[in-house]
Design a protein around this motif. Sequence first.
Motif, mmCIF file in Angstrom:
data_model
loop_
_atom_site.group_PDB
_atom_site.id
_atom_site.type_symbol
_atom_site.label_atom_id
_atom_site.label_comp_id
_atom_site.label_asym_id
_atom_site.label_seq_id
_atom_site.Cartn_x
_atom_site.Cartn_y
_atom_site.Cartn_z
ATOM 1 N N GLU A 46 39.120 -8.733 -10.292
ATOM 2 C CA GLU A 46 38.362 -7.553 -9.863
ATOM 3 C C GLU A 46 37.831 -6.796 -11.076
ATOM 4 O O GLU A 46 36.731 -6.257 -11.050
ATOM 5 C CB GLU A 46 39.225 -6.625 -8.990
ATOM 6 N N CYS A 47 38.606 -6.773 -12.156
ATOM 7 C CA CYS A 47 38.139 -6.133 -13.400
ATOM 8 C C CYS A 47 36.867 -6.805 -13.894
ATOM 9 O O CYS A 47 35.884 -6.133 -14.216
ATOM 10 C CB CYS A 47 39.176 -6.281 -14.507
ATOM 11 N N VAL A 100 37.418 -10.712 -0.118
ATOM 12 C CA VAL A 100 36.592 -11.301 -1.174
ATOM 13 C C VAL A 100 36.581 -10.356 -2.377
ATOM 14 O O VAL A 100 36.918 -9.175 -2.258
ATOM 15 C CB VAL A 100 35.121 -11.515 -0.709
ATOM 16 N N LEU A 101 36.150 -10.886 -3.515
ATOM 17 C CA LEU A 101 35.963 -10.012 -4.676
ATOM 18 C C LEU A 101 34.874 -8.996 -4.345
ATOM 19 O O LEU A 101 33.874 -9.337 -3.721
ATOM 20 C CB LEU A 101 35.509 -10.831 -5.889
ATOM 21 N N GLN A 102 35.059 -7.770 -4.764
ATOM 22 C CA GLN A 102 34.082 -6.725 -4.459
ATOM 23 C C GLN A 102 32.833 -6.896 -5.329
ATOM 24 O O GLN A 102 32.908 -7.381 -6.457
ATOM 25 C CB GLN A 102 34.697 -5.342 -4.714
ATOM 26 N N ASP A 103 31.680 -6.490 -4.775
ATOM 27 C CA ASP A 103 30.456 -6.538 -5.583
ATOM 28 C C ASP A 103 29.628 -5.253 -5.470
ATOM 29 O O ASP A 103 28.519 -5.179 -5.964
ATOM 30 C CB ASP A 103 29.606 -7.765 -5.218
ATOM 31 N N LYS A 104 30.198 -4.250 -4.780
ATOM 32 C CA LYS A 104 29.515 -2.955 -4.675
ATOM 33 C C LYS A 104 30.512 -1.863 -5.067
ATOM 34 O O LYS A 104 31.650 -1.876 -4.601
ATOM 35 C CB LYS A 104 29.092 -2.665 -3.229
ATOM 36 N N VAL A 118 27.620 -7.698 -14.849
ATOM 37 C CA VAL A 118 26.263 -7.176 -14.626
ATOM 38 C C VAL A 118 25.774 -7.469 -13.206
ATOM 39 O O VAL A 118 24.781 -6.908 -12.757
ATOM 40 C CB VAL A 118 25.254 -7.788 -15.636
ATOM 41 N N HIS A 119 26.470 -8.361 -12.482
ATOM 42 C CA HIS A 119 25.960 -8.755 -11.168
ATOM 43 C C HIS A 119 26.379 -7.825 -10.039
ATOM 44 O O HIS A 119 25.803 -7.863 -8.968
ATOM 45 C CB HIS A 119 26.400 -10.185 -10.846
#
Length: 257
Positions: A186-187, A214-218, A193-194
């Motif tokens: 998560e780090c 899932v891994l966070q993306d926001k 950058v994505h």
Amino acid sequence: MQRKKPLVQDYAAYTTEDFHVWRLLFERQMELLKDYASPLYLSCIEKVNFNATEIPHFGKTNALLKELTGWQLSVVPELVPQKEFFELLAQKIFPATCWLRTMAELDYIEEPDMFHDVFGHVPLLANEAYANFMEGFGKLALQWIDVPEAISLLGRIYWFTIEFGLLGNGADINIYGAGILSSIEECRSAVGVHSKKYDFDIDTLLSTTYRTDVLQDKYFVIASFEQLYESLAEIDKIVRGYIDVDIIQKYAAPVAK
Ligand SMILES: [Fe+2]
């Protein structure tokens, strides 16, 4: 997996593997976090005296927190029901597990263990504005505890702040969410950058969904913990706007800070 989930912290029962797991996780995370965590979190790690060699001792941590902000930890075996969780926060008590994942689970564990609960959540309880937000959030959530739609919305606030929040301005953005602080993957995702970083806007946040698997993306970026604390009244106001008038008339109660 069958594991022991103690109701009290029996420090003498920690095994050599437990100490090894704590050390590996602590050293690995701190190597990343020294560059990416909020300096406020890093200073709080020192205030609560967390280190690689000693699994945190709840009694010692409580003595330090009591002096700093009046918060306390209480041992729970696993996730507690929502109402109990909010009641504890409102009383400045953070429920935390005291058992650790095994070496085989080093990189991923489905349920929160002590590394997540304690390393991730506890240090910032030594920061006054953050601690005030936690207490206020517990009180606010209790006002809405009988309205599932409101609790679901407040769950988004908790998720995008306490669990996966970022803090900073412009290019200087750091991690403070416990879900990021306690996970190497998560780090990496959070500082990558994505992933998308949004300003902390409550309307936008409340209309943003998330997945826990899932891994966070926001991410939402607060400017300060003071801003987070000051936002509680606005959070309540906007949540009211989402809820049916009939339900509000039945349950509406003034916000307690
Ligand atoms: Fe958590």
